[in-house]
Design a protein around this motif. Structure first.
Motif, PDB file in Angstrom:
ATOM      1  N   THR A 235       0.849  -1.336   0.157  1.00  0.00           N
ATOM      2  CA  THR A 235       0.055  -0.225   0.001  1.00  0.00           C
ATOM      3  C   THR A 235       0.756   1.318  -0.195  1.00  0.00           C
ATOM      4  N   TRP A 236       1.643   1.225   0.836  1.00  0.00           N
ATOM      5  CA  TRP A 236       2.817   2.461   0.906  1.00  0.00           C
ATOM      6  C   TRP A 236       3.796   2.397  -0.151  1.00  0.00           C
ATOM      7  N   MET A 237       3.890   1.642  -0.705  1.00  0.00           N
ATOM      8  CA  MET A 237       4.860   1.551  -2.070  1.00  0.00           C
ATOM      9  C   MET A 237       3.931   2.047  -3.211  1.00  0.00           C
ATOM     10  N   ILE A 238       2.602   1.785  -3.341  1.00  0.00           N
ATOM     11  CA  ILE A 238       1.954   2.257  -4.379  1.00  0.00           C
ATOM     12  C   ILE A 238       1.684   3.905  -3.871  1.00  0.00           C
ATOM     13  N   ALA A 239       1.538   4.210  -2.651  1.00  0.00           N
ATOM     14  CA  ALA A 239       1.304   5.466  -2.310  1.00  0.00           C
ATOM     15  C   ALA A 239       2.590   6.441  -2.690  1.00  0.00           C
ATOM     16  N   GLY A 240       3.839   5.742  -2.435  1.00  0.00           N
ATOM     17  CA  GLY A 240       4.970   6.673  -2.833  1.00  0.00           C
ATOM     18  C   GLY A 240       5.043   6.825  -4.349  1.00  0.00           C
ATOM     19  N   ILE A 241       4.699   5.879  -5.025  1.00  0.00           N
ATOM     20  CA  ILE A 241       4.633   6.286  -6.393  1.00  0.00           C
ATOM     21  C   ILE A 241       3.681   7.194  -6.910  1.00  0.00           C
ATOM     22  N   LEU A 242       2.473   7.171  -6.381  1.00  0.00           N
ATOM     23  CA  LEU A 242       1.452   8.196  -6.759  1.00  0.00           C
ATOM     24  C   LEU A 242       2.020   9.620  -6.144  1.00  0.00           C
ATOM     25  N   LEU A 243       2.745   9.656  -5.092  1.00  0.00           N
ATOM     26  CA  LEU A 243       3.191  10.722  -4.653  1.00  0.00           C
ATOM     27  C   LEU A 243       4.480  11.228  -5.452  1.00  0.00           C
ATOM     28  N   LEU A 244       5.129  10.466  -6.000  1.00  0.00           N
ATOM     29  CA  LEU A 244       6.196  10.746  -6.914  1.00  0.00           C
ATOM     30  C   LEU A 244       5.611  11.299  -8.335  1.00  0.00           C
ATOM     31  N   ALA A 245       4.489  10.712  -8.705  1.00  0.00           N
ATOM     32  CA  ALA A 245       3.654  11.152  -9.908  1.00  0.00           C
ATOM     33  C   ALA A 245       3.284  12.487  -9.632  1.00  0.00           C
ATOM     34  N   ALA A 246       2.677  13.004  -8.310  1.00  0.00           N
ATOM     35  CA  ALA A 246       1.975  14.271  -8.313  1.00  0.00           C
ATOM     36  C   ALA A 246       3.286  15.238  -7.911  1.00  0.00           C
ATOM     37  N   GLY A 247       4.327  14.920  -7.458  1.00  0.00           N
ATOM     38  CA  GLY A 247       5.504  15.656  -7.433  1.00  0.00           C
ATOM     39  C   GLY A 247       6.194  16.153  -8.959  1.00  0.00           C
TER      40      GLY A 247
END
Length: 165
Positions: free
Chosen positions: A136-148
């Motif tokens: 879950t946090w891996m996917i959240a990290g990837i999504l936050l990277l995309a938002a960045g």
């Protein structure tokens, strides 16, 4: 250029990513996956009353987001028929390539995003390999990277446009 939705398109993308992030976190905490020795798996979501309210709020946010997004695209296309936004292309809609100045600006913003990914992806991969982080946090990290990525692109374009005004 003030009414050009291509300038705010990265903000729309970030909003969509944050909505998806909400669903990922909800499913990550409310869902369980069981695998069987014979093969196959079972996915179960257990919602409490708070989780149920949160999922309803998230669904309402998705519908509101989609309605506003489509409405703003239609409004943009009506106002700027030479710079229509279409969802049927692989080219990012936020690219500004009207003339050489905007081509250079888009190139600068794209270079910054490339540098961001060149540093962020290896660091993120190392953190994910070294620490016991849930999927879950891996996917959240990837999504936050995309938002960045969208934030860097937007900030670069916005900084230039505010210096022109």
């Amino acid at each position: 250029m003030r009414n050009d939705m291509r300038l705010t398109y990265p903000l729309w993308q970030m909003a969509g990513i944050l909505i998806i992030l909400g669903f990922v976190l909800l499913v990550g905490y409310a869902g369980t996956v069981k695998t069987f020795p014979q093969g196959g798996f079972e996915f179960e979501i257990s919602l409490s009353s708070y989780s149920s309210i949160f999922i309803l709020v998230m669904l309402a946010a998705v519908f509101l987001y989609l309605i506003l997004f489509v409405f703003n695209i239609a409004k943009h296309n009506k106002r700027m028929p030479k710079h229509k936004i279409t969802m049927n292309t692989f080219k990012p809609q936020e690219y500004l390539e009207d003339d050489e100045l905007f081509q250079d600006l888009t190139k600068q913003a794209t270079k910054k995003v490339y540098t961001y990914f060149a540093w962020a992806l290896p660091i993120m991969a190392a953190v994910y390999m070294l620490l016991p982080i849930s999927k879950t946090w891996m996917i959240a990290g990837i999504l936050l990277l995309a938002a960045g990525q969208y934030w860097i692109f937007y900030w670069t374009i916005k900084k230039f446009m505010s210096s022109v005004d």
